[in-house]
Design a protein around this motif. Structure first.
Motif, PDB file in Angstrom:
ATOM      1  N   SER A   1      -6.440   5.242   0.683  1.00 46.05           N
ATOM      2  CA  SER A   1      -7.824   5.695   0.627  1.00 46.05           C
ATOM      3  C   SER A   1      -7.903   7.095   0.019  1.00 46.05           C
ATOM      4  CB  SER A   1      -8.437   5.694   2.029  1.00 46.05           C
ATOM      5  OG  SER A   1      -7.847   6.712   2.823  1.00 46.05           O
TER       6      SER A   1
ATOM      7  N   CYS B   1       0.821  -1.208   0.000  1.00 40.20           N
ATOM      8  CA  CYS B   1       0.000   0.000   0.000  1.00 40.20           C
ATOM      9  C   CYS B   1       0.858   1.262   0.000  1.00 40.20           C
ATOM     10  CB  CYS B   1      -0.938  -0.005   1.202  1.00 40.20           C
ATOM     11  SG  CYS B   1      -2.288  -1.188   1.062  1.00 40.20           S
TER      12      CYS B   1
ATOM     13  N   GLY C   1      -5.764  10.729   1.466  1.00 36.74           N
ATOM     14  CA  GLY C   1      -5.315   9.620   2.280  1.00 36.74           C
ATOM     15  C   GLY C   1      -4.245  10.059   3.268  1.00 36.74           C
TER      16      GLY C   1
ATOM     17  N   VAL D   1      -9.612   9.433   1.639  1.00 34.77           N
ATOM     18  CA  VAL D   1     -10.017  10.270   2.768  1.00 34.77           C
ATOM     19  C   VAL D   1      -9.105  11.491   2.840  1.00 34.77           C
ATOM     20  CG1 VAL D   1     -10.294  10.367   5.265  1.00 34.77           C
ATOM     21  CG2 VAL D   1     -10.859   8.271   4.032  1.00 34.77           C
TER      22      VAL D   1
ATOM     23  N   GLY E   1      -4.823   0.571   4.624  1.00 28.55           N
ATOM     24  CA  GLY E   1      -5.989   1.021   3.872  1.00 28.55           C
ATOM     25  C   GLY E   1      -6.142   2.528   3.868  1.00 28.55           C
ATOM     26  N   LEU E   2      -5.822   3.177   4.988  1.00 30.81           N
ATOM     27  CA  LEU E   2      -5.895   4.642   5.046  1.00 30.81           C
ATOM     28  C   LEU E   2      -4.890   5.292   4.106  1.00 30.81           C
ATOM     29  CD1 LEU E   2      -6.358   5.351   8.864  1.00 30.81           C
ATOM     30  CD2 LEU E   2      -8.018   5.792   7.044  1.00 30.81           C
TER      31      LEU E   2
ATOM     32  N   ARG F   1       0.496   4.006  -2.865  1.00 31.19           N
ATOM     33  CA  ARG F   1       0.216   5.403  -2.549  1.00 31.19           C
ATOM     34  C   ARG F   1       1.204   6.342  -3.233  1.00 31.19           C
ATOM     35  NH1 ARG F   1      -1.946   9.167   0.352  1.00 31.19           N
ATOM     36  NH2 ARG F   1      -0.656  11.031   0.642  1.00 31.19           N
TER      37      ARG F   1
END
Length: 282
Positions: free
Chosen positions: A203, A131, A159, A205, A199-200, A135
């Motif tokens: 993401s 991840c 994220g 977010v 996951g963050l 990213r």
């Protein structure tokens, strides 16, 4: 009366002299290389963190990742200050971040706790590294589209950024260094926590970015006092302070998402208003 010199002979002699001169070496100044040097120190810090974990030195491993994050923060800022940005530096920075904030924290957690969960623990560690790479790859592909972002979006990350993700992933280890074993070191707690942080990182977010933060003049003194108090707390109780900082960052994520949504709705209303006015005029 001296004989006249042939102009062509003087020209040929000058050309021969120029050919005999050694070529000038073209190089880069230290100012241009300094950001890349800091990036390499970031990479070295991440790799050193893995070595400390292999030796069971958990405090030193966490400190090594923190030092790498400091170098990562400095290299970009110094590159902009010295006007030393380059494509090579961007790629080197991304590759170093994958190691220091993806692979290194995953290996530290695996050697510390996740190894006891066997396959599940390895899958969680593997997901952390993957991840982080995803990213940073997404970040590199979005660099060209940065100009298309609305003005308010510059104060937000998409994220959790890689250094913050590494810090959050190591939070159970940091809390264990403060509270002692038996609370947060269970692999069945660390594994889902690592997966959630991974996951963050990938993401969508929105999270607060401090790059464009403006401090009002009347609050500058209080901010400086807060920085001094935090530095004193880090010296006297580093693991407790880092645990509190991590909790504050986690709590800020829902607020940043809510604030981002409010700004996006306000910007959409401002874009619709001129269309409504023009429609009424016609």
């Amino acid at each position: 009366m001296p004989p006249e010199e042939n102009p062509s002979s003087r020209t040929g002699h000058r050309h021969r002299v120029r050919r005999l001169r050694p070529p000038r070496l073209k190089g880069l100044s230290i100012n241009k290389l300094l950001p890349n040097m800091l990036t390499m120190l970031n990479l070295a810090s991440g790799m050193t963190g893995i070595r400390f974990a292999m030796e069971g030195k958990w405090q030193e491993a966490v400190i090594a990742i923190a030092v790498g994050a400091l170098f990562d923060m400095l290299d970009g800022r110094i590159a902009r200050m010295l006007n030393a940005q380059s494509k090579f530096g961007e790629e080197l920075d991304s590759l170093s971040d994958v190691v220091s904030f993806g692979v290194a924290p995953a290996m530290i957690l695996y050697l510390w706790s996740l190894d006891d969960a066997r396959t599940v623990g390895w899958m969680a560690a593997l997901l952390m590294g993957v991840c982080a790479a995803l990213r940073l790859a997404r970040f590199n592909t979005m660099l060209g589209a940065a100009a298309e972002k609305p003005a308010f979006a510059y104060n937000y990350f998409t994220g959790v950024p890689a250094p913050a993700g590494a810090f959050l992933a190591l939070l159970p280890l940091i809390a264990t260094l403060e509270a002692g074993p038996g609370w947060f070191d269970s692999p069945w707690i660390v594994a889902p926590w690592t997966v959630a942080v991974a996951g963050l990182m990938i993401s969508a977010v929105p999270t607060f970015s401090m790059k464009g933060l403006r401090i009002p003049q009347r609050y500058v003194v209080f901010v400086l006092l807060g920085v001094g108090a935090t530095a004193a707390a880090l010296v006297s109780a580093p693991w407790m302070t880092l645990s509190v900082v991590g909790l504050v960052y986690i709590i800020s994520i829902p607020f940043s998402a809510r604030r981002y949504k409010e700004l996006a709705e306000a910007a959409a209303k401002l874009q619709e208003r001129p269309e409504t006015v023009s429609g009424t005029e016609t």
